[in-house]
Design a protein around this motif. Sequence first.
Motif, mmCIF file in Angstrom:
data_model
loop_
_atom_site.group_PDB
_atom_site.id
_atom_site.type_symbol
_atom_site.label_atom_id
_atom_site.label_comp_id
_atom_site.label_asym_id
_atom_site.label_seq_id
_atom_site.Cartn_x
_atom_site.Cartn_y
_atom_site.Cartn_z
ATOM 1 N N TRP A 3 3.817 4.433 -10.518
ATOM 2 C CA TRP A 3 2.583 4.086 -10.459
ATOM 3 C C TRP A 3 2.214 3.569 -9.701
ATOM 4 N N VAL A 4 2.603 3.532 -8.330
ATOM 5 C CA VAL A 4 1.877 2.882 -7.242
ATOM 6 C C VAL A 4 1.120 4.396 -6.705
ATOM 7 N N ILE A 5 1.229 5.193 -7.145
ATOM 8 C CA ILE A 5 1.187 7.290 -6.375
ATOM 9 C C ILE A 5 0.020 6.665 -7.489
ATOM 10 N N LEU A 6 0.339 6.704 -8.677
ATOM 11 C CA LEU A 6 -1.158 6.391 -9.083
ATOM 12 C C LEU A 6 -2.484 5.998 -9.280
ATOM 13 N N ILE A 7 -2.020 5.016 -8.893
ATOM 14 C CA ILE A 7 -2.234 3.649 -8.896
ATOM 15 C C ILE A 7 -3.812 4.427 -7.346
ATOM 16 N N ILE A 8 -3.199 4.549 -6.115
ATOM 17 C CA ILE A 8 -3.282 5.476 -4.969
ATOM 18 C C ILE A 8 -4.174 6.625 -5.364
ATOM 19 N N ALA A 9 -4.000 7.476 -6.356
ATOM 20 C CA ALA A 9 -4.715 8.169 -6.963
ATOM 21 C C ALA A 9 -5.845 8.093 -7.617
#
Length: 108
Positions: A3-9
Amino acid sequence: MNWVILIIAGLFEVGFASCLGKAKETTGTESYLWYAGFLVCLTISMVLLMKATQTLPLGTAYAVWTGIGAVGTVLMGIFVFNEPATFWRIFFICTLIASIVGLKAVSN
């Protein structure tokens, strides 16, 4: 973690949309630098989205990614590009945020 990776994306999606806006306002070498920033942000955003969708449901991940990009880009437009902040724009941004939170809440 995904989810953190998705937010950064999603934040990099805001970056590539903002770079396009700035490139439109400039000319010459400065414009090309903004287009280069667009390509860098686009690449990073897509790679991170691809990584996040390896474990997150594709439909939810894509909706959250585009939602972050949409909300962030509208906010950049308001704060950086001096676009109007009308009641209805803010209202629908809030409903979009509520939908993104709802999708995350019902995902595994």
